[in-house]
Design a protein around this motif. Structure first.
Motif, short mmCIF file in Angstrom:
data_model
loop_
_atom_site.label_atom_id
_atom_site.label_comp_id
_atom_site.label_asym_id
_atom_site.label_seq_id
_atom_site.Cartn_x
_atom_site.Cartn_y
_atom_site.Cartn_z
N PHE A 789 9.09 -9.55 -23.56
CA PHE A 789 8.22 -9.53 -24.75
C PHE A 789 6.76 -9.28 -24.36
N TYR A 790 6.41 -9.90 -23.27
CA TYR A 790 5.01 -9.81 -22.81
C TYR A 790 4.59 -8.36 -22.57
N THR A 791 5.52 -7.50 -22.18
CA THR A 791 5.17 -6.09 -21.93
C THR A 791 4.45 -5.47 -23.13
N LEU A 792 4.85 -5.88 -24.34
CA LEU A 792 4.25 -5.29 -25.53
C LEU A 792 2.75 -5.51 -25.56
N SER A 793 2.36 -6.69 -25.13
CA SER A 793 0.94 -7.03 -25.17
C SER A 793 0.16 -6.31 -24.09
N VAL A 794 0.84 -6.03 -22.96
CA VAL A 794 0.15 -5.38 -21.83
C VAL A 794 -0.27 -3.96 -22.17
N ARG A 795 0.34 -3.38 -23.23
CA ARG A 795 0.07 -1.98 -23.52
C ARG A 795 -1.40 -1.67 -23.78
N HIS A 796 -2.13 -2.65 -24.26
CA HIS A 796 -3.57 -2.38 -24.45
C HIS A 796 -4.35 -3.66 -24.24
N ASN A 797 -5.51 -3.54 -23.59
CA ASN A 797 -6.22 -4.79 -23.29
C ASN A 797 -7.17 -5.22 -24.42
N LYS A 798 -7.32 -4.36 -25.42
CA LYS A 798 -8.19 -4.74 -26.52
C LYS A 798 -7.46 -4.69 -27.86
N LYS A 799 -6.75 -3.58 -28.07
CA LYS A 799 -6.13 -3.41 -29.39
C LYS A 799 -4.89 -4.30 -29.51
N SER A 800 -4.65 -4.84 -30.72
CA SER A 800 -3.49 -5.69 -30.94
C SER A 800 -2.22 -4.83 -30.96
N ILE A 801 -1.09 -5.49 -30.78
CA ILE A 801 0.16 -4.73 -30.74
C ILE A 801 0.43 -4.05 -32.07
N PHE A 802 -0.12 -4.62 -33.16
CA PHE A 802 0.11 -3.97 -34.46
C PHE A 802 -0.72 -2.70 -34.56
N LYS A 803 -1.91 -2.78 -33.98
CA LYS A 803 -2.79 -1.62 -34.06
C LYS A 803 -2.26 -0.46 -33.22
N ILE A 804 -1.73 -0.75 -32.05
CA ILE A 804 -1.20 0.37 -31.26
C ILE A 804 0.21 0.74 -31.70
N GLY A 805 0.82 -0.07 -32.55
CA GLY A 805 2.15 0.24 -33.04
C GLY A 805 3.21 -0.34 -32.13
N ILE A 806 3.91 -1.36 -32.63
CA ILE A 806 4.88 -2.06 -31.80
C ILE A 806 5.94 -1.13 -31.24
N PHE A 807 6.37 -0.16 -32.06
CA PHE A 807 7.50 0.67 -31.65
C PHE A 807 7.08 2.03 -31.10
N LYS A 808 5.80 2.18 -30.83
CA LYS A 808 5.30 3.48 -30.37
C LYS A 808 5.91 3.91 -29.05
N ASN A 809 6.05 2.97 -28.14
CA ASN A 809 6.63 3.32 -26.84
C ASN A 809 8.12 3.06 -26.87
N LYS A 810 8.86 4.13 -27.17
CA LYS A 810 10.31 3.99 -27.36
C LYS A 810 11.00 3.56 -26.07
N TYR A 811 10.48 4.06 -24.95
CA TYR A 811 11.10 3.68 -23.68
C TYR A 811 10.99 2.18 -23.46
N LEU A 812 9.83 1.66 -23.84
CA LEU A 812 9.60 0.25 -23.63
C LEU A 812 10.53 -0.57 -24.52
N ILE A 813 10.62 -0.15 -25.79
CA ILE A 813 11.53 -0.86 -26.69
C ILE A 813 12.95 -0.80 -26.11
N GLY A 814 13.31 0.39 -25.62
CA GLY A 814 14.63 0.54 -25.00
C GLY A 814 14.79 -0.41 -23.83
N ALA A 815 13.77 -0.49 -22.99
CA ALA A 815 13.84 -1.35 -21.81
C ALA A 815 13.99 -2.81 -22.22
N ILE A 816 13.29 -3.21 -23.27
CA ILE A 816 13.38 -4.60 -23.72
C ILE A 816 14.78 -4.89 -24.26
N VAL A 817 15.28 -3.97 -25.08
CA VAL A 817 16.61 -4.17 -25.67
C VAL A 817 17.66 -4.23 -24.55
N ILE A 818 17.58 -3.29 -23.64
CA ILE A 818 18.56 -3.28 -22.54
C ILE A 818 18.45 -4.58 -21.73
#
Ligand code: ADP
Ligand code: MG
Length: 868
Positions: A789-818
């Motif tokens: 879960f924490y990976t989602l937050s690492v994606r940006h050091n300033k912008k919130s996960i909602f602002k950068i879009g939770i599902f924007k990085n499909k690979y990451l979502i895939g990695a989390i699900v897997i």
């Protein structure tokens, strides 16, 4: 021995044809027979070797030892798990390595040089690998000799043969036969040109006599196996960090082991835990992740027309704060059109050009004869400046070929960006004419007379200053100005340099070269992101400034300077003025080096563009040397870090943007990996200090390490581009991997992950008093899922996960699900649960565990919203 024979003889023996070259049919037969013209690649590493390289690592040795000890102690399941971890780790490693290798290889392919050959009666440009013996090859300045050639025609040809002979002074070449002596050394074979040597001056034609491994260089072929592995600055820092982390981990493990001994814990269990922790704490996957992310970034850059030749450049690109750019062709379109001319003391529009006037007629003829370009309705080759001159002629039905039939070229001094002049010697009936064209200021210096309405008059100061006024009027309108002059000489056997003396001035042409589209926007984007754009050009100062102003590079004339003026400035003056200078005009390649150095002295990270033979030193001196893909010479490309396949300024900016994103992504992977590893150490170590029962089993650690270190770390590395990356200032390359408080941030996050895991264990222990296994399972799941879960937050050091879009990085979502899926399998498939010694969690357990796992993510997001 080809050099003893005459050119004709060689051509005959090789069954070639100097006029028309080989036919396509003949070429394909010869290609079949001799193979492609390339030197043998070094042997590829086999899969087995790659696998061995993966296993040949102290960490793996430790793990192997652990597996062995486990097996001896009949802890078979532990032994098997460790073995499986080693195998999976190695496979992942091999896949990563070979992927990175492939990416680098395809890069190498992209930069195979081209060769110009005569085939089927036409000049064509081919990849030099397609050359065959017997091909008629054209050489010009800046080109690598593509195979061994017997020269059959030369015009002041000079070739630098240091690759072969070690001699770095270029040697003069000629097509003439060498008298048979004992045995001429390579350096004495003046009528030969050898593969991989470099044409530095002049032109020539040769017939290919050897290709591929049969060439002189092929016979040596040692240089090829130099397998230079140049690490990027980041990779070097990471290697250092890796060592520090290794020692730290070792220290903690030993410490833990000692404490465990004092606490009288089960020693074997503690031994395994210590080893597993060491394995988990050292981010062994990091170097591979970095290489892959860099290599993939390079692939993406290719799609944006930038070929990065050296991996470190990707990183440096992100830190560039000054772009020095050529004007012609990079900022402008390099599509020149003559719009004005100056003759007989008058500046006029090209539409009022009158061929009946002898001066105007001579102006046109001289511009077309002293010219290397070709022009017809459907094919234009050569320098756009020269094409423009031929284009004017064609409008008045005058063609270069017809002119040259009457005025055969017998000698020439090629254009170079130092003199900024070009001269040809032409024969008309039984008279010889020297024709020179080039930059007005340089040409006027060598003119003593002027041609006005058919009369040759002495050139007075008044006339000179009128000419300059006319020239300035054109440059102020951003026109590129070219002057021409001539003289008659008695015989062609004069010193070649004397051709450029005592000339008769004819007139000027002014041509427009519109700025490229988007360049203005790119420059604006640069200045918003703290990147300064500097124009460097051989062109006239006024022309340069006019365009610079139009593009927003410079505002006031005080920001423009002549190369020569800069050259005479003192160190202090330079240091004082350099921050304000935006346009360098009438620059020669030497000045470029000086400019780069002055800018670097001020701590700037400088990118410099170049295309010519003489640009190599400045490209090397710059932090990022950028060569032109279309107009650039092989030399410039060879010296560069990056090649622009479209010669476009905007591509540099796009590459910088990409470089910044790539760097940020790598940093995200690092931050993620390290904070997770710290989390693992914290969980185990504090658990031991508190005297708790083991919070996690050793194989739990290995497992978590396996699922978080691989896919999620890579997915972070390919995080989609941050559209706002150009709103930030360039990174300071001197700051370490963790600038500012990043280190503290890492520690805090590690603590959070560790404490969250401990909490899961503590509560599990409280609820299920008699089941250690149950508590461990909860800690196990929380440790891995919270990291995911924490990976989602690492994606940006300033912008919130909602602002950068939770599902924007499909690979990451895939990695989390897997990750969650695999975690679930491990605890719910009975056989695996046995091996891992875990408990099948209840629904409410799951609910609780998932809730806990959100903690690191949520805390980080709250932190972001407070801080920004
Ligand atoms: P840049 O590429 O920065 O415009 P160049 O070195 O190509 O600068 O040109 C510098 C000057 O040399 C031009 O302003 C022009 O006067 C002259 N020049 C350019 N190309 C030629 C050429 N093919 N022959 C003669 N003179 C040229
Ligand atoms: Mg040029």
């Amino acid at each position: 021995m080809w050099f003893y024979k005459s050119g004709e003889q060689v051509i005959e023996e090789l069954k070639s044809d100097a006029e028309n070259g080989l036919t396509s049919d003949e070429v394909s037969i010869r290609l079949q027979k001799f193979g492609p013209n390339k030197l043998k690649d070094k042997k590829k590493k086999s899969i087995l070797w790659l696998l061995f390289e993966q296993i040949n690592d102290p960490l793996i040795y430790i793990l192997l030892a652990a597996a062995l000890v486990s097996a001896l102690l009949k802890e078979i399941s532990d032994a098997v798990i460790i073995a499986v971890v080693i195998i999976i780790n190695s496979i992942v490693g091999v896949v990563q390595e070979s992927k990175a290798e492939k990416a680098l290889e395809s890069l190498k392919k992209l930069s195979t040089p081209k060769a110009i050959v005569r085939r089927n009666g036409e000049l064509v440009e081919i990849s030099s690998e397609e050359l065959v013996v017997g091909d008629i090859v054209i050489l010009d300045a800046g080109r690598y000799v593509p195979c061994d050639l017997r020269l059959i025609e030369t015009a002041n040809l000079k070739i630098e043969e240091s690759a072969l002979t070690g001699e770095s002074v270029p040697s003069d070449k000629s097509y003439e036969k060498i008298e048979k002596t004992n045995d001429a050394a390579l350096g004495d074979q003046k009528n030969m040109a050898f593969m991989s040597t470099l044409v530095t001056y002049g032109r020539g034609t040769g017939v290919a006599v050897a290709s591929g491994m049969d060439t002189e260089i092929g016979k040596i072929a040692k240089m090829l196996n130099t397998d230079e592995k140049n690490l990027t600055p980041l990779q070097k820092k990471l290697a250092q960090l890796g060592k520090i982390l290794g020692f730290a981990a070792l220290f903690i493990c030993v410490l833990m082991f000692i404490i465990a001994v004092i606490q009288k814990r089960d020693l074997f269990e503690m031994f395994l835990t210590a080893i597993s922790l060491a394995v988990a704490a050292i981010p062994e996957g990091l170097p591979a992740v970095v290489t892959i992310v860099l290599a993939m970034g390079v692939q993406r850059m290719i799609k944006k027309n930038a070929i990065v030749r050296k991996l470190p450049a990707v990183e440096t690109l992100g830190a560039v704060n000054i772009i020095c750019s050529d004007k012609t062709g990079t900022l402008t379109q390099n599509k020149m059109t003559v719009t004005k001319f100056y003759a007989n003391n008058k500046l006029e529009d090209i539409s009022s050009f009158n061929l009946k006037n002898p001066t105007q007629k001579l102006l046109m003829n001289s511009m077309m004869l002293c010219n290397d370009a070709t022009y017809s309705e459907n094919s234009k080759t050569g320098d756009p400046t020269e094409i423009a001159l031929l284009e004017v002629g064609s409008k008045f039905n005058i063609f270069k070929n017809n002119l040259e039939d009457l005025n055969k070229r017998v000698n020439e001094i090629p254009f170079d960006s130092e003199r900024k002049l070009m001269t040809t010697l032409n024969k008309h009936e039984d008279k010889y004419y020297a024709i020179t064209k080039g930059a007005v200021d340089n040409l006027l210096k060598i003119c003593t007379k002027v041609y006005i309405d058919g009369n040759i008059l002495p050139i007075t100061d008044k006339i000179k200053s009128d000419i300059l006024v006319g020239s300035d009027a054109m440059s102020d309108e951003a026109l590129r100005v070219l002057a021409s002059a001539f003289k008659e000489i008695e015989s062609p056997d004069v010193k070649i340099n004397s051709l450029e003396e005592d000339l008769i001035f004819i007139g000027l042409y002014g041509m427009i070269d519109p700025p490229r589209e988007n360049v203005k926007d790119s420059i604006e984007e640069c200045s918003a992101s703290g990147i300064r754009t500097i124009m460097i050009t051989g062109d006239h100062k006024n022309t340069a400034f006019a365009i610079a102003k139009e593009l927003g590079i410079a505002q006031s004339e005080s920001q423009a300077i002549l190369g020569a003026e800069f050259d005479t400035m003192s160190e202090d003056d330079i240091s004082e003025r350099i921050d304000n200078l935006r346009v360098f005009a009438r620059v020669s390649p030497e000045h470029k080096v000086k400019i780069v150095k002055a800018l670097k002295n001020k701590g700037n990270i400088v990118s410099m563009t170049g295309d010519g033979v003489n640009d190599a030193p400045s490209l090397k001196a710059a932090d990022i040397g950028v060569a032109m893909g279309i107009t650039g010479t092989d030399v410039a490309k060879g010296a560069s870090d990056m090649i622009l396949t479209d010669d476009n300024f905007s591509t540099i900016v796009a590459a910088i943007k990409e470089g910044r994103n790539i760097y940020n992504n790598i940093k995200k992977s690092i931050i993620f990996l390290l904070s997770c590893n710290i989390g693992e150490i914290v969980a185990i170590f504090i658990g031991i200090l508190l005297g708790w029962q083991p919070v996690l089993r050793p194989i739990h650690l290995l497992w978590v390490n396996l699922i978080t270190d691989s896919l999620p770390a890579l997915a972070l590395g390919v995080d989609p581009d941050d559209p706002d990356v150009m709103k930030e200032k360039p990174r300071d390359p001197k700051s370490g991997i963790f600038p500012g408080k990043t280190g503290v941030f890492l520690l805090i996050n590690g603590m959070i992950i560790g404490i969250t895991t401990l909490t899961a264990f503590y509560i599990g222990n409280k609820i299920y008093k008699d089941s250690l296994m149950h508590a461990q399972t909860m800690a196990f799941v929380v440790l891995s899922v919270s990291q995911l879960f924490y990976t989602l937050s690492v994606r940006h050091n300033k912008k919130s996960i909602f602002k950068i879009g939770i599902f924007k990085n499909k690979y990451l979502i895939g990695a989390i699900v897997i990750g969650i899926f695999l975690q679930n399998i491990v605890i719910s498939v009975p056989f695996l649960a046995d091996v891992f010694k875990v408990y099948m969690l209840t629904i409410s357990d799951w609910f609780f565990v998932i809730l806990l796992s959100f903690i690191p993510l949520v805390l980080n997001e709250i932190f972001k919203s407070i801080r920004f």
